[in-house]
Design an enzyme around this catalytic site. Structure first.
Site, PDB file in Angstrom:
ATOM      1  N   ASP A   1      -8.046   3.767   1.267  1.00 33.96           N
ATOM      2  CA  ASP A   1      -7.108   4.246   2.284  1.00 33.96           C
ATOM      3  C   ASP A   1      -7.913   4.707   3.503  1.00 33.96           C
ATOM      4  O   ASP A   1      -8.710   5.636   3.409  1.00 33.96           O
ATOM      5  CB  ASP A   1      -6.331   5.418   1.659  1.00 33.96           C
ATOM      6  CG  ASP A   1      -5.310   5.997   2.604  1.00 33.96           C
ATOM      7  OD1 ASP A   1      -5.313   5.628   3.791  1.00 33.96           O
ATOM      8  OD2 ASP A   1      -4.516   6.831   2.148  1.00 33.96           O
TER       9      ASP A   1
ATOM     10  N   ARG B   1      -3.282  -0.661   5.459  1.00 37.88           N
ATOM     11  CA  ARG B   1      -3.869  -1.746   4.668  1.00 37.88           C
ATOM     12  C   ARG B   1      -2.949  -2.949   4.476  1.00 37.88           C
ATOM     13  O   ARG B   1      -3.363  -4.094   4.717  1.00 37.88           O
ATOM     14  CB  ARG B   1      -4.301  -1.203   3.288  1.00 37.88           C
ATOM     15  CG  ARG B   1      -5.446  -0.205   3.375  1.00 37.88           C
ATOM     16  CD  ARG B   1      -5.589   0.584   2.092  1.00 37.88           C
ATOM     17  NE  ARG B   1      -4.475   1.495   1.879  1.00 37.88           N
ATOM     18  CZ  ARG B   1      -4.286   2.243   0.811  1.00 37.88           C
ATOM     19  NH1 ARG B   1      -5.164   2.151  -0.185  1.00 37.88           N
ATOM     20  NH2 ARG B   1      -3.265   3.064   0.704  1.00 37.88           N
TER      21      ARG B   1
ATOM     22  N   CYS C   1       0.860  -1.185   0.000  1.00 30.86           N
ATOM     23  CA  CYS C   1       0.000   0.000   0.000  1.00 30.86           C
ATOM     24  C   CYS C   1       0.895   1.232   0.000  1.00 30.86           C
ATOM     25  O   CYS C   1       2.068   1.132  -0.394  1.00 30.86           O
ATOM     26  CB  CYS C   1      -0.972  -0.014   1.189  1.00 30.86           C
ATOM     27  SG  CYS C   1      -0.175  -0.005   2.812  1.00 30.86           S
TER      28      CYS C   1
END
Ligand code: 4NP
Length: 159
Positions: free
Chosen positions: A127, A16, A10
């Site tokens: 996000d 994440r 990420c």
């Protein structure tokens, strides 16, 4: 035989991708595949190098029984050689990974995490950094679903 190596990527490697790493490690452990599959994560930015995952991500994960404890590191070109499959959380991560690739073999290893969703539908793993609790819960719902699909995909590729 060499282990099959998975890398989740990420932007910051504090929300994440470390969550994906922790979830996948738990699934691999439950299926007793630890000696066949290795799991890691990285971020395209390097902004949080050496840091534990975000406190909020860790807390939401802990509520589901996960321990997200990997340290953030930056994605590098060497990762294309080290890993068998590379999963990008969103299109921006995907583009940044692809820009570092030098050959078709490397490019063929890169997928979007949402490609492996089974029950849920979403075009990226959002996000959660500037979101509230619901953003972190959505990330975990999506990652659990995609990790399940990804593990099925990988099981057909390992002996
Ligand atoms: P991640 O989330 O890419 O899922 O780790 C983020 C973490 C940090 C920042 C942005 C996204 N940041 O701007 O520092």
């Amino acid at each position: 035989m060499d282990k099959y190596k998975i890398l989740f990527v990420c932007l910051g490697n504090i929300c994440r991708s470390p969550a994906a790493e922790g979830i996948m490690k738990e699934f691999v452990y439950k299926e007793k595949l630890q000696n066949k599959i290795e799991v890691d994560s990285a971020g395209t930015s390097g902004w949080h190098n050496g840091e534990l995952p975000d406190k909020r991500m860790r807390a939401h994960g802990a509520k589901r029984g996960y321990n997200f404890n990997s340290l953030s590191r930056k994605f590098t070109q060497n990762d294309f050689d080290k890993f068998d499959i590379i999963l990008a959380m969103d299109d921006s991560n995907y583009g940044n990974i692809m820009r570092l690739s030098l050959d078709l073999e490397s490019q063929g290893k890169v997928f979007r995490m949402v490609d492996f969703l089974q029950k849920l539908k979403h075009d990226h793993i959002p996000d959660p950094y500037y979101s509230g609790a619901e953003g972190f819960e959505l990330v975990l719902d999506l990652l659990e679903d995609a990790c399940e699909g990804l593990l099925e995909h990988i099981k057909s590729r390992i002996k």
